[in-house]
Design a protein around this motif. Structure first.
Motif, PDB file in Angstrom:
ATOM      1  N   TYR A  82      -4.967  11.537  -0.104  1.00  0.00           N
ATOM      2  CA  TYR A  82      -3.606  12.063   0.104  1.00  0.00           C
ATOM      3  C   TYR A  82      -3.293  12.223   1.591  1.00  0.00           C
ATOM      4  O   TYR A  82      -2.243  11.806   2.065  1.00  0.00           O
ATOM      5  N   HIS A  83      -4.238  12.859   2.300  1.00  0.00           N
ATOM      6  CA  HIS A  83      -3.969  13.237   3.687  1.00  0.00           C
ATOM      7  C   HIS A  83      -3.848  11.996   4.584  1.00  0.00           C
ATOM      8  O   HIS A  83      -2.881  11.849   5.332  1.00  0.00           O
ATOM      9  N   TRP A  84      -4.854  11.125   4.499  1.00  0.00           N
ATOM     10  CA  TRP A  84      -4.795   9.889   5.303  1.00  0.00           C
ATOM     11  C   TRP A  84      -3.935   8.822   4.604  1.00  0.00           C
ATOM     12  O   TRP A  84      -3.052   8.227   5.221  1.00  0.00           O
ATOM     13  N   ASN A 134      -1.992  12.888  16.380  1.00  0.00           N
ATOM     14  CA  ASN A 134      -2.773  14.071  16.014  1.00  0.00           C
ATOM     15  C   ASN A 134      -3.781  13.769  14.903  1.00  0.00           C
ATOM     16  O   ASN A 134      -4.923  14.233  14.931  1.00  0.00           O
ATOM     17  N   HIS A 135      -3.336  12.999  13.915  1.00  0.00           N
ATOM     18  CA  HIS A 135      -4.241  12.711  12.799  1.00  0.00           C
ATOM     19  C   HIS A 135      -5.380  11.790  13.216  1.00  0.00           C
ATOM     20  O   HIS A 135      -6.520  11.997  12.816  1.00  0.00           O
ATOM     21  N   ASP A 136      -5.086  10.785  14.039  1.00  0.00           N
ATOM     22  CA  ASP A 136      -6.177   9.944  14.563  1.00  0.00           C
ATOM     23  C   ASP A 136      -7.195  10.815  15.303  1.00  0.00           C
ATOM     24  O   ASP A 136      -8.405  10.656  15.152  1.00  0.00           O
ATOM     25  N   GLY A 183       0.849  23.431  11.549  1.00  0.00           N
ATOM     26  CA  GLY A 183       0.558  23.218  12.959  1.00  0.00           C
ATOM     27  C   GLY A 183      -0.884  22.839  13.196  1.00  0.00           C
ATOM     28  O   GLY A 183      -1.580  22.361  12.293  1.00  0.00           O
ATOM     29  N   TRP A 184      -1.322  23.088  14.417  1.00  0.00           N
ATOM     30  CA  TRP A 184      -2.636  22.647  14.870  1.00  0.00           C
ATOM     31  C   TRP A 184      -3.245  23.702  15.784  1.00  0.00           C
ATOM     32  O   TRP A 184      -2.519  24.423  16.461  1.00  0.00           O
ATOM     33  N   ALA A 185      -4.585  23.758  15.816  1.00  0.00           N
ATOM     34  CA  ALA A 185      -5.278  24.545  16.842  1.00  0.00           C
ATOM     35  C   ALA A 185      -6.086  23.564  17.676  1.00  0.00           C
ATOM     36  O   ALA A 185      -6.555  22.536  17.174  1.00  0.00           O
ATOM     37  N   ILE A 234      -7.949  21.000  14.918  1.00  0.00           N
ATOM     38  CA  ILE A 234      -8.005  21.162  13.461  1.00  0.00           C
ATOM     39  C   ILE A 234      -6.566  21.182  12.946  1.00  0.00           C
ATOM     40  O   ILE A 234      -5.696  21.848  13.523  1.00  0.00           O
ATOM     41  N   ASP A 235      -6.355  20.428  11.899  1.00  0.00           N
ATOM     42  CA  ASP A 235      -5.048  20.351  11.235  1.00  0.00           C
ATOM     43  C   ASP A 235      -4.952  21.548  10.284  1.00  0.00           C
ATOM     44  O   ASP A 235      -5.786  21.712   9.393  1.00  0.00           O
ATOM     45  N   VAL A 236      -3.951  22.404  10.502  1.00  0.00           N
ATOM     46  CA  VAL A 236      -3.801  23.541   9.590  1.00  0.00           C
ATOM     47  C   VAL A 236      -2.516  23.437   8.765  1.00  0.00           C
ATOM     48  O   VAL A 236      -2.017  24.446   8.250  1.00  0.00           O
ATOM     49  N   TRP A 237      -1.995  22.219   8.638  1.00  0.00           N
ATOM     50  CA  TRP A 237      -0.958  22.014   7.630  1.00  0.00           C
ATOM     51  C   TRP A 237      -1.618  22.204   6.254  1.00  0.00           C
ATOM     52  O   TRP A 237      -2.795  21.839   6.061  1.00  0.00           O
ATOM     53  N   GLU A 238      -0.889  22.702   5.306  1.00  0.00           N
ATOM     54  CA  GLU A 238      -1.496  22.925   3.980  1.00  0.00           C
ATOM     55  C   GLU A 238      -2.056  21.643   3.376  1.00  0.00           C
ATOM     56  O   GLU A 238      -3.044  21.666   2.645  1.00  0.00           O
ATOM     57  N   HIS A 239      -1.425  20.497   3.677  1.00  0.00           N
ATOM     58  CA  HIS A 239      -1.911  19.255   3.077  1.00  0.00           C
ATOM     59  C   HIS A 239      -3.335  18.928   3.517  1.00  0.00           C
ATOM     60  O   HIS A 239      -3.992  18.096   2.912  1.00  0.00           O
ATOM     61  N   ALA A 240      -3.810  19.584   4.570  1.00  0.00           N
ATOM     62  CA  ALA A 240      -5.163  19.311   5.072  1.00  0.00           C
ATOM     63  C   ALA A 240      -6.240  19.960   4.210  1.00  0.00           C
ATOM     64  O   ALA A 240      -7.384  19.508   4.190  1.00  0.00           O
TER      65      ALA A 240
END
Ligand SMILES: [Fe+2]
Length: 313
Positions: A82-84, A134-136, A183-185, A234-240
Motif C-alpha cells: 500500500y505504502h510504496w 521523502n519516501h525514497d 508529517g515527518w521527523a 521517519i514517515d509518521v503519516w498514518e499510512h506508514a
C-alpha cells in the motif's frame, strides 16, 4: 526540536549520496521499450528521442533497496504494497501530471521541490514532488536487521550534540510522536551560517555544524531550508503504520529506532554533507582571497590626476 519554518529560504546546494534519493538513473517503469534514450546528467531526467523532437520522460517510481517483505514482521509486505505500491506511486503519477508542459518540466526532483516550495508560498507540485523524495529517502533510511546504535564519527557527534545516544533517541521519538497529523521527523546536520544578506564578518551561531532533530508537517522536508542536510527520517503519516500498528504511533516509532534504522545510510549521508560543506567553504575562502587581492591591487595603483580643461588658459 524545531518545526521547519515556512519562511525558510531555498538551499542553493542540494545533497546527494548513495543513500540520498536519486532520480538520475534507472529507467524501469517508464513504459518505453523501443525508443532511444539519452540521459541528461544535469537535469537528472531521461530524454526520449522520437524523430526530431525530444520528449522529457517522467519521474519514475523507484523501488525500495530491498524486497517488499524484507522488513517483516516489523513492517509487513502489506504495508509496503500500500505504502510504496499505491501511495508512493500516486505521488509520482500526480507529480508527472502536474509538471507536464510547465516550467518545472525538465527540472530535477530536488530543483522541483525547492522551486515549488517558493519560500513557503507553496505551488501545486510541491507536495507530490517532496513526497516522492521523502519516501525514497525513507526507504533508504531502513534496512533488514537495522537499528541498534551507530558508531564512529556519527556516534561521537550524536553524543556531543544531544548529550548521549539515548537522549537523541528520546528527542527523535518525541518529535515523531508529537508531529500533529501527517508529517515527518528528521535528523539533520545543520550547516547553519547566519542568513546575513550583506552583513560583514557574520559570526557563527551556537548551532553551526551541529546535528539537530526536526519535525515537519505534510510533505515539507529540510531541502527547503537553507543549510540543512537531512540524514534520517521517519514517515509518521498514518499510512506508514496503520496496517501493522493501527493507532499506536509510538510503538511504530520505537520499533523503527530499535530494528529498522540503517545507521550505515545515516553515516554515509553525514560524510557526504560534510564534503559538500567543506567544498563550499573552500570556494568561499578562495573567492574572499581573490577579492582581497583585487582590493590590495586597486589600492596600490596610483590614482591618475585629472586636470580640468579651462577656457581661460
Ligand atoms: Fe508515506
Amino acid at each position: 526540536m524545531k518545526l521547519l519554518s515556512p519562511s525558510a529560504t531555498a538551499t542553493s546546494s542540494l545533497p546527494s549520496s548513495a543513500f540520498l534519493p536519486s532520480h538520475s538513473n534507472g529507467f524501469q517503469n517508464l513504459g518505453f521499450s523501443s525508443a532511444t534514450f539519452k540521459f541528461s546528467k544535469n537535469k537528472g531526467r531521461c530524454i526520449r528521442k522520437a524523430g526530431s523532437t525530444n520528449i522529457t520522460a517522467k519521474f519514475e517510481l523507484k523501488p525500495p533497496p530491498y524486497p517488499l517483505d524484507a522488513l517483516e514482521p516489523i513492517m509487513s509486505r502489506d504495508t509496503f504494497e500500500y505504502h510504496w505500491g499505491k501511495h508512493h506511486r500516486a505521488y509520482v503519477d500526480n507529480l508527472n501530471k502536474q509538471i507536464d508542459e510547465t516550467d518545472l518540466d525538465g527540472k530535477s526532483l530536488e530543483e522541483t521541490i525547492v522551486i515549488a516550495y517558493n519560500n513557503g508560498d507553496i505551488l501545486p507540485a510541491f507536495n507530490n514532488a517532496a513526497q516522492v523524495w521523502n519516501h525514497d529517502f525513507f526507504w533508504e533510511s531502513m534496512k533488514p536487521g537495522g537499528g541498534g546504535k551507530p558508531s564512529g564519527e556519527l556516534l561521537k557527534l550524536i553524543e556531543r550534540d544531544f548529550g548521549s545516544f539515548e537522549k537523541f533517541v528520546e528527542q527523535f521519538k518525541l518529535a515523531a510522536a508529537t508531529q500533529f497529523g501527517s508529517g515527518w521527523a528528521w535528523l539533520a546536520y545543520k550547516e547553519s551560517r547566519l542568513d546575513v544578506g550583506n552583513a560583514v564578518n557574520p559570526l557563527a551561531t551556537e548551532e553551526d555544524k551541529k546535528l539537530v532533530v526536526l519535525k515537519s508537517p505534510n510533505a515539507v522536508n529540510p531541502l527547503v531550508w537553507n543549510h540543512h542536510h537531512p540524514l534520517l527520517t521517519i514517515d509518521v503519516w498514518e499510512h506508514a503504520y496503520y496496517l501493522d500498528y493501527q493507532n499506536r504511533r509510538p510503538d511504530y516509532i520505537s520499533v523503527f529506532m530499535d530494528k529498522l534504522v540503517s545507521w550505515e545510510a545515516v553515516s554515509s549521508r553525514l560524510e557526504k554533507a560534510k564534503a559538500i560543506i567543506a567544498e563550499r567553504e573552500r570556494e568561499e575562502e578562495e573567492k574572499r582571497r581573490e577579492e582581497e587581492e583585487k582590493s590590495t591591487t586597486d589600492e596600490a595603483e596610483p590614482t591618475p590626476e585629472i586636470f580640468a580643461d579651462s577656457d581661460t588658459d
